[in-house]
Design a protein around this motif. Structure first.
Motif, short mmCIF file in Angstrom:
data_model
loop_
_atom_site.label_atom_id
_atom_site.label_comp_id
_atom_site.label_asym_id
_atom_site.label_seq_id
_atom_site.Cartn_x
_atom_site.Cartn_y
_atom_site.Cartn_z
N VAL A 204 0.85 -1.26 0.05
CA VAL A 204 -0.03 -0.07 0.01
C VAL A 204 0.96 1.18 0.09
N ASN A 205 1.86 1.25 0.81
CA ASN A 205 2.64 2.37 0.90
C ASN A 205 3.90 2.56 -0.07
N MET A 206 4.14 1.28 -0.61
CA MET A 206 5.02 1.20 -2.11
C MET A 206 4.33 1.74 -3.42
N GLU A 207 3.08 1.63 -3.06
CA GLU A 207 2.29 2.01 -4.49
C GLU A 207 2.39 3.36 -4.24
N VAL A 208 2.28 4.18 -3.18
CA VAL A 208 2.02 5.70 -3.21
C VAL A 208 3.52 6.27 -3.80
N LEU A 209 4.53 5.66 -3.44
CA LEU A 209 5.72 5.96 -3.84
C LEU A 209 6.01 5.71 -5.26
N LEU A 210 5.59 4.72 -5.97
CA LEU A 210 5.40 4.34 -7.29
C LEU A 210 4.95 5.16 -8.18
N ARG A 211 3.74 5.41 -7.52
CA ARG A 211 2.66 6.41 -8.43
C ARG A 211 3.42 7.78 -8.58
N ALA A 212 4.24 8.29 -7.48
CA ALA A 212 4.79 9.74 -7.39
C ALA A 212 6.16 9.51 -8.44
N LEU A 213 6.76 8.57 -8.45
CA LEU A 213 7.96 8.28 -9.26
C LEU A 213 7.39 8.35 -10.81
N HIS A 214 6.40 7.60 -10.95
CA HIS A 214 5.92 7.59 -12.23
C HIS A 214 5.32 8.92 -12.90
N SER A 215 4.97 9.80 -11.88
CA SER A 215 4.39 11.11 -12.36
C SER A 215 5.48 12.02 -12.58
N LYS A 216 6.67 11.69 -11.99
CA LYS A 216 8.03 12.23 -12.39
C LYS A 216 8.74 12.12 -13.63
N GLY A 217 7.89 11.15 -14.50
CA GLY A 217 8.61 10.46 -15.78
C GLY A 217 9.24 9.47 -15.50
N HIS A 218 9.53 8.68 -14.70
CA HIS A 218 10.29 7.63 -14.45
C HIS A 218 9.76 6.09 -14.80
N ASN A 219 10.16 5.32 -15.53
CA ASN A 219 9.56 4.09 -15.95
C ASN A 219 9.77 2.97 -14.71
N ILE A 220 8.55 2.49 -14.59
CA ILE A 220 8.67 1.49 -13.29
C ILE A 220 8.62 0.10 -13.83
N THR A 221 9.42 -0.72 -13.32
CA THR A 221 8.94 -2.32 -13.75
C THR A 221 8.84 -2.90 -12.20
N VAL A 222 7.99 -3.73 -12.01
CA VAL A 222 7.56 -4.33 -10.65
C VAL A 222 7.88 -5.90 -10.87
N VAL A 223 8.49 -6.47 -10.17
CA VAL A 223 8.72 -7.89 -10.27
C VAL A 223 7.88 -8.61 -9.27
N ARG A 224 6.74 -9.47 -9.70
CA ARG A 224 5.87 -9.95 -8.58
C ARG A 224 5.76 -11.57 -8.89
N SER A 225 5.17 -12.30 -7.96
CA SER A 225 5.03 -13.80 -8.24
C SER A 225 3.77 -13.93 -8.83
N SER A 226 3.79 -15.01 -9.29
CA SER A 226 2.44 -15.56 -10.02
C SER A 226 1.11 -15.74 -8.89
N LYS A 227 1.33 -15.76 -7.77
CA LYS A 227 0.46 -16.03 -6.91
C LYS A 227 0.35 -14.62 -6.07
N SER A 228 0.55 -13.45 -6.44
CA SER A 228 0.66 -12.36 -5.76
C SER A 228 -0.92 -11.77 -5.48
N TRP A 229 -1.34 -11.42 -4.50
CA TRP A 229 -2.79 -10.94 -3.92
C TRP A 229 -2.92 -9.81 -3.74
N TYR A 230 -1.82 -8.69 -3.75
CA TYR A 230 -2.16 -7.44 -3.63
C TYR A 230 -1.28 -6.59 -4.89
#
Length: 527
Positions: free
Chosen positions: A36-62
């Protein structure tokens, strides 16, 4: 015309600069409230023009696979720390807590459940192995030319991949594997810094300091046992036999700390620790119309909000009924995030919801009280909006978090085993509602928290971009993490100086003895 031309050139250069400086960030998040708090930071970084790549598992639930502000890489795994496992774990902890003291609960979690936590990190280790065993994925990660790795070091997967890819490492951090992050790197005298789980403040008696030291040693043993059984083996397998996970975990360029010294006790810190506590807090936005109508119907009495966090969908039935009965006796309206069975004695003044805009509700003018479990995210939001708290801590750091508010006069705390006894819940709620000092103290904390030269989120963004611009921040990083413990605490120096002292003392003693023997030796009469 020349002036207009120059202004146009400057504007184009500014736009080009802002576009060209967009970074390429690789993110290794974890689930639940941490996401939840990481997502806030990622949204802000994206709004600054940065490209974000998130590594997740196939069983991720959030962490969702599809998003408008990040690309995702999904790693197939056989098992993961899913919602059912974590919910079951939380339920077992709650049942244990209801019959034990807080310190016993802490010992149960750190010692009695060691095997459970080791298995949790082994599950994360399987996720790491799945990434390293996928050569196509590794090639893709190498070819993507990332500028840095951003990770939550409560799990160790991002740390290992950052070293493998030889990238600068930034933490979004409160916990490092199994301990509070400060204790891993910053000087941490346990004489006045309480260990999470003790329930102590920074003003401890002698016996409390003894217990604090004992718990500190237990947490260290717990921390080392989990790392040696999981992440160290992964480092040796994929990074080489000379790789040391302890060293890797402490070598991060930047630690974005999710705390604030309005909330945290004063303590030593480090130059690469950047504090962004409350970065997820924003001014309240308008509520959905149905929710706004319910809030407005409370009149002059106002509204109470209750949420027990992302991992607790419902409390035990007897406790839930007691809480519902207490709410029914109050003149306030109540909004309660509750996913279990509907309590039989639920009052007409209580609205049960599956989800709610917590930050916007806490910032509403009619909000009077927050009943919470004591998670860091929620408490920092209450500080931001100045709302008093009745806390029901369940596990981990929640009791200690609430204790910080209680000591500052902004909260009351109920143990999990006392909620449904002797009307304790109702008494605590009425005390906080009726005593204006609780709200005044929280409003004071809110003013202190907001009075900063730079917003916490802007501070975090600046330093993250700083690491990208300079390819790291080695000049802020202490070399103490490379030192063995006996060098860090100067045990070797102390032993050397003690040896020199003994040598000098022995030499002086021998010289004085020889002098005494030569001067005071009795003369022998010669024939």
């Amino acid at each position: 015309m020349r002036l207009i031309f120059c202004c146009g050139v400057v504007l184009l250069l500014t736009l080009f600069s802002s576009i060209s400086h967009g970074g390429n960030i690789l993110v290794f998040p974890i689930e639940g409230s941490h996401w939840v708090n990481m997502e806030v930071l990622l949204r802000a970084l994206h709004s600054k023009g940065h490209n974000i790549t998130v590594v997740r598992s196939s069983k991720s639930w959030y962490v969702k696979e599809n998003s408008t502000y990040y690309h995702s890489i999904t790693v197939p795994v056989e098992r993961a720390l899913g919602q059912e496992f974590l919910t079951s774990l939380v339920s077992s902890i709650i049942e244990f807590d209801r019959g034990n003291l807080p310190l016993m609960s802490f010992l149960h979690i750190t010692i009695g459940m060691t095997n459970t936590f080791v298995d949790m990190h082994r599950t994360v280790g399987e996720f790491v192995s799945a990434m390293f065993d996928d050569q196509e994925l590794l090639r893709k990660l190498k070819d993507s030319n990332f500028d840095l790795v951003l990770t939550d070091p409560c799990w160790g997967h991002g740390i290992i991949l950052a070293k493998y890819l030889n990238l600068p490492l930034v933490y979004n951090v409160r916990w490092l594997i199994a301990g509070e992050a400060h204790f891993s790197l910053a000087p941490s005298p346990v004489s006045y810094i309480p260990i999470t789980g003790t329930g102590y403040t920074d003003k401890m008696t002698f016996l409390q300091r003894v217990k604090n030291m004992m718990v500190y040693l237990i947490t260290k043993i717990h921390y080392y046992s989990m790392i040696t059984q999981t992440y160290q083996k992964l480092c040796e397998k994929y990074l080489g036999p000379n790789s040391d996970f302890f060293e890797l975990s402490l070598s991060a360029d930047l630690w974005l700390m999710r705390v604030d010294f309005v909330f945290e006790y004063p303590r030593p810190t480090m130059p690469n620790f950047v504090y962004m506590g409350g970065f997820q807090c924003t001014p309240a936005k308008p509520l959905p119309q149905q929710l706004e109508d319910f809030v407005q119907s409370s009149g002059e009495h106002g509204v109470i909000l209750m949420s027990m966090g992302s991992f607790v969908s419902a409390l035990p039935a007897d406790m839930t009924n007691e809480i519902a009965a207490a709410f029914a006796k109050l003149p306030q309206k109540v909004i309660w995030r509750h996913k279990g069975d509907r309590p039989a004695n639920l009052g007409n003044n209580t609205l049960l919801v599956d989800w709610m805009p917590q930050n916007d509700l806490l910032g509403h003018p009619k909000m009077k009280l927050f009943v919470a479990h004591g998670g860091t995210n929620g408490l920092l939001e209450t500080i931001y909006h100045g709302i008093p708290v009745v806390g029901i801590p369940l596990f981990f750091d929640q009791c200690d978090n609430l204790l910080r508010l209680k000591e500052r006069g902004g909260a009351q705390i109920l143990t999990i085993d006392s909620v449904d006894k002797d009307n304790n819940f109702l008494k605590a709620v009425e005390e906080v509602l009726n005593d204006p000092s609780y709200r005044m103290n929280m409003q004071r904390l809110s003013r202190l928290h907001r009075d900063q030269p730079l917003k916490p989120l802007d501070n975090a963004l600046f330093w993250t971009e700083f690491v990208m611009r300079h390819k790291g921040a080695a000049h802020l990083r202490t070399e103490s993490y490379r030192m063995p413990w006996y060098s860090y605490y100067s045990v070797d120096v102390g032993l050397f100086l003690f040896g020199v002292f003994l040598l000098v003392l022995t030499t002086v003693f021998i010289l004085m003895r020889c002098l005494y023997c030569n001067v005071c030796k009795p003369k022998v009469k010669q024939e």
